[in-house]
Design an enzyme around this catalytic site. Sequence first.
Site, PDB file in Angstrom:
ATOM      1  N   THR A 110       0.869  -1.180   0.000  1.00 14.86           N
ATOM      2  CA  THR A 110       0.000   0.000   0.000  1.00 14.86           C
ATOM      3  C   THR A 110       0.902   1.226   0.000  1.00 14.86           C
ATOM      4  OG1 THR A 110      -1.799  -1.108   1.128  1.00 14.86           O
ATOM      5  CG2 THR A 110      -1.737   1.280   1.293  1.00 14.86           C
TER       6      THR A 110
ATOM      7  N   LYS B 129      -7.971   1.710  -2.662  1.00 13.47           N
ATOM      8  CA  LYS B 129      -7.718   1.309  -1.279  1.00 13.47           C
ATOM      9  C   LYS B 129      -7.666   2.534  -0.360  1.00 13.47           C
ATOM     10  CE  LYS B 129      -5.165  -0.963   2.149  1.00 13.47           C
ATOM     11  NZ  LYS B 129      -4.024  -1.731   2.607  1.00 13.47           N
TER      12      LYS B 129
END
Lengths: 319, 319, 319, 319
Positions: free
Chosen positions: B117, B192
């Site tokens: 991420t 996300k």
Amino acid sequence: RQLHYSALMLFMSVSMRSMASKTPVGFVGLGNMGSPMAKNLLKNGYPVIATDVFPESCKELQETGAQVVDSPAEVAEKADRIITMLPSSPNVKEVYTGPNGILKKVKKGTLLIDSSTIDPAVSKEMAIAAEKMGAVFMDAPVSGGVGAANMAKLTFMVGGVEEEYHAAQELLTCMGANVVYCGQVGTGQAAKICNNMLLAIGMIGTAETMNLGIRLGLDPKLLAKILNMSSGRCWSSDTYNPVPGVMEGVPSANNYQGGFGTTLMAKDLGLAQTTATNTKTPIPLGSLAHQIFRVMCSRGYANKDFSSVFQFLREEEGQ
Amino acid sequence: RQLHYSALMLFMSVSMRSMASKTPVGFVGLGNMGSPMAKNLLKNGYPVIATDVFPESCKELQETGAQVVDSPAEVAEKADRIITMLPSSPNVKEVYTGPNGILKKVKKGTLLIDSSTIDPAVSKEMAIAAEKMGAVFMDAPVSGGVGAANMAKLTFMVGGVEEEYHAAQELLTCMGANVVYCGQVGTGQAAKICNNMLLAIGMIGTAETMNLGIRLGLDPKLLAKILNMSSGRCWSSDTYNPVPGVMEGVPSANNYQGGFGTTLMAKDLGLAQTTATNTKTPIPLGSLAHQIFRVMCSRGYANKDFSSVFQFLREEEGQ
Amino acid sequence: RQLHYSALMLFMSVSMRSMASKTPVGFVGLGNMGSPMAKNLLKNGYPVIATDVFPESCKELQETGAQVVDSPAEVAEKADRIITMLPSSPNVKEVYTGPNGILKKVKKGTLLIDSSTIDPAVSKEMAIAAEKMGAVFMDAPVSGGVGAANMAKLTFMVGGVEEEYHAAQELLTCMGANVVYCGQVGTGQAAKICNNMLLAIGMIGTAETMNLGIRLGLDPKLLAKILNMSSGRCWSSDTYNPVPGVMEGVPSANNYQGGFGTTLMAKDLGLAQTTATNTKTPIPLGSLAHQIFRVMCSRGYANKDFSSVFQFLREEEGQ
Amino acid sequence: RQLHYSALMLFMSVSMRSMASKTPVGFVGLGNMGSPMAKNLLKNGYPVIATDVFPESCKELQETGAQVVDSPAEVAEKADRIITMLPSSPNVKEVYTGPNGILKKVKKGTLLIDSSTIDPAVSKEMAIAAEKMGAVFMDAPVSGGVGAANMAKLTFMVGGVEEEYHAAQELLTCMGANVVYCGQVGTGQAAKICNNMLLAIGMIGTAETMNLGIRLGLDPKLLAKILNMSSGRCWSSDTYNPVPGVMEGVPSANNYQGGFGTTLMAKDLGLAQTTATNTKTPIPLGSLAHQIFRVMCSRGYANKDFSSVFQFLREEEGQ
């Protein structure tokens, strides 16, 4: 303060109230919401004794079959079940405890149901004042707008002594689709305020998130779909999406017309703010949401649906 | 910047990649998440060629049947499909473009899938660098924690050229239950980041709201029920309620152990903040949510589940 | 609402008030602030007729030479200049308009000065109620703490009819170093609330800024010096710096003991919030400052000086 | 990372730099700020060797007597003291480390002074890169606008090795009135970012406070006077008051023309946000200030002075 009225005395008072269901119901406050609510009582066969400060509102209801009287006090003389639907706390105080107020003439055992959205502390005050006169006060604010009021589809959140809840429910089901008992006096208001605060936070959050995602190259419909199957899901993302083009039949599909005005949301957040300040409860996001809708009211968004916060936040530099 | 690689050349490169599905898969980054992910590839019959900066992590995977090599560059020599799972942007840059990085030895047509991420701008940089070497880079960050990684129940949000999506999907489905295609490179990260920002806002909002309602006299279970049937409903209120006693099987029922740590949420909100700053996108609530989780990290909540914001906000004066 | 009392009637009432300066002065509210204030009136030769709900407070003042009576009403019978110093709006309402309140027995022309810090809307209510009885009400909240009260160094911000200002000033100068006339009734409160809101914002801002600068490698004394010669300068940076080691003689040099407690600042910000909500004024930073001090009260900072926000924000992760 | 260059080697490099004060000075970046800065060097008798990506900017400076060359690399070949003044971090990276950048041709011992306002992390990167080539990099961002640049009244905040500070000072005093040494490389940027963050907070706070006070009935001039003698005092209240009519000679007196544009303040707050995120420093008010100025940029305030936040917040409902 605790409510001191004993269960026994309450039972006695209540037994004095007319039990036949189609005896007259009083109604004070015949605005956009109150008027269709009163009409739904009429439709259900209840005689209605009504009053309002605006003569035109009274006249309109009179033509539908209601009896109009001059003051809340007079309503109280003629009905032992009364519903009030007023814009704000000062109006409620005036209608109940003012010189021509309900409590000046209220009969023992009368059931008083206030559907206004106000500070729960004021609801508690009114309940105490009513109790002194032998009457019972319940708060029953609504969610749902004018459309829901017309179609008897409102949701009522009800606070007050549990023994009286069924009596209140009998009337409220004529005007709404859902009636939820929330607890002691004031908890109806509390439930409404809490729901609308979380709604406001979720809506601004959804608007920010959709805007950020779009700028990062995501298709808005796809982003909404991903959020709605993930932990970002909320009512504002899956039922009332603020981005034009994502959903049909919501205000964002209609230039933010209709729906729930920014100025009304700002009012409810003001109540949340006041109750939070008074109970020393930190509400950082609720407080900031309040400020954002307050600024929007100053910048031309007062009468647009509150989901227009998407538009407020997104306009491009230089446009 | 547009990715210039033409569809034809891409097709040719891809055709050079080994099409037999059980040829080796490279894996760089064998931490809490990467290690179970690599094991799931092994379970599905893929030979795995792996590396990590920590020798113990390598050793453990070696014992499960993986081949361990010394550097990302060496992985790139031996595999034409490589997955990376790293803590942050600088690690990704190092693993791809550093002196012993993947791109030093990558074969034409290699498929590179980064499940870290990170900032989507870094994903785009990596994609451009990979394209120069004739390789294809996709971002595929996950949602779901260590438990989901163990059980191959992760959700992957995938960004990159659409033609390659099916090739990526083949591998990702071994490690996850949902694989969603989001669009061009970087949109997996964007999806996300957006989801987690809205999740953070919804969680703090739910915590504030539940706390306010409780102080106003509402029973927490009843309040949650009312919110969940109304417009305040969100994942944090109906699936992961932060108030102890409202739901079972969630971190709030277990003293905020397990779940998604505050420090990880603060990291993701830092990414949201940075992308918003860089794209000049206002995120007032997201920004404040970031600050709140940041303060919580300083006040002893770093390793508790992020729903502990309820506890952070509610403690009473003088306690 | 306008105050309708005509200048002529006001003049007549005032002429009925004893003009000799050393006739008795009434005093209601003998807490930490009120007690030294009343003593300073005694020191200046004014007979004082006092009352308080706590007998010990009364006794202590009695020993210093004051006459103690049983209720605010009795004070009003015996004095035509009365000062009140009370904790909050409900106390002020009770003392003025309660069953044993001042207005029950107030003489025409009496000058009523309320030094409590309360909602300016309540000050206006009291002024209207006083006017109905032929008395004059002024609000005169103070800045400065117990030390300043002891040394007669308070600052008074005074709101009320201008004709009465000099009469008020005569008494207030016995208790304070600065007396500022602010305008109509309620503007004294307004000025105090505004000042404290900006103070709160400046203090948190200074704390954040100093913390950020230190983490970026700046020496705190040097950073304070640079800010103070630049546009970041404010009272919190140049007179009351929240960082230990930067200045001497301030609470940050003494573990945040003394000074102005966080809980008092949170109270004043609550008033700012309420007046802003009622006047539909957006105060985004003031509102967030309120929330931050409110959270601090829950986390053990209630009785520390409000500059301890530096400590609240800075503690390192994992400590 | 520490800078490893030993004091001895540094001394040797420096001794290789031409010590005669009127040898040429290089200048890269001839925009609104850089151009008058370079002219002030010329006025002080320094030959200037300059470059810019815009030929017109170069031509204009050439007519004033500077020698214009084609690239930063060429500047580095011809001058051993170079000043750069560029819009943002990516430009600084390009000018120093790009293919035709300064460091491609820099001579050992060259003094590099960057007056751009950028992320201090980038300043540190440039310093490390410069050190590898035997050059010395200092950051020296300015406060003061185009007017101050023209009149050589800028303030420089300087970060870098202390031994080089006097050499930098010699040049900077030709262009500014104040030169402040802040510490190691990056602290000049840190000081500027910190000052502007506190300035932004103070300005919005002042705007909110003045607006609230006015709505509560206070005269704006009187309120400003009260704040300025009290603890609410700050540069925005006493030197640059945002309310029209309170002060003369400030942007609020001139419809928010001139001064420091909202878009520039938003840029500096973006830097504050990024450095805070990277150092895990909570800046709740700084962060919200950033968001407010960011929204203002979208709502038509981008080019107005940042004190126009008063106007942004105050417009009345329905107007």
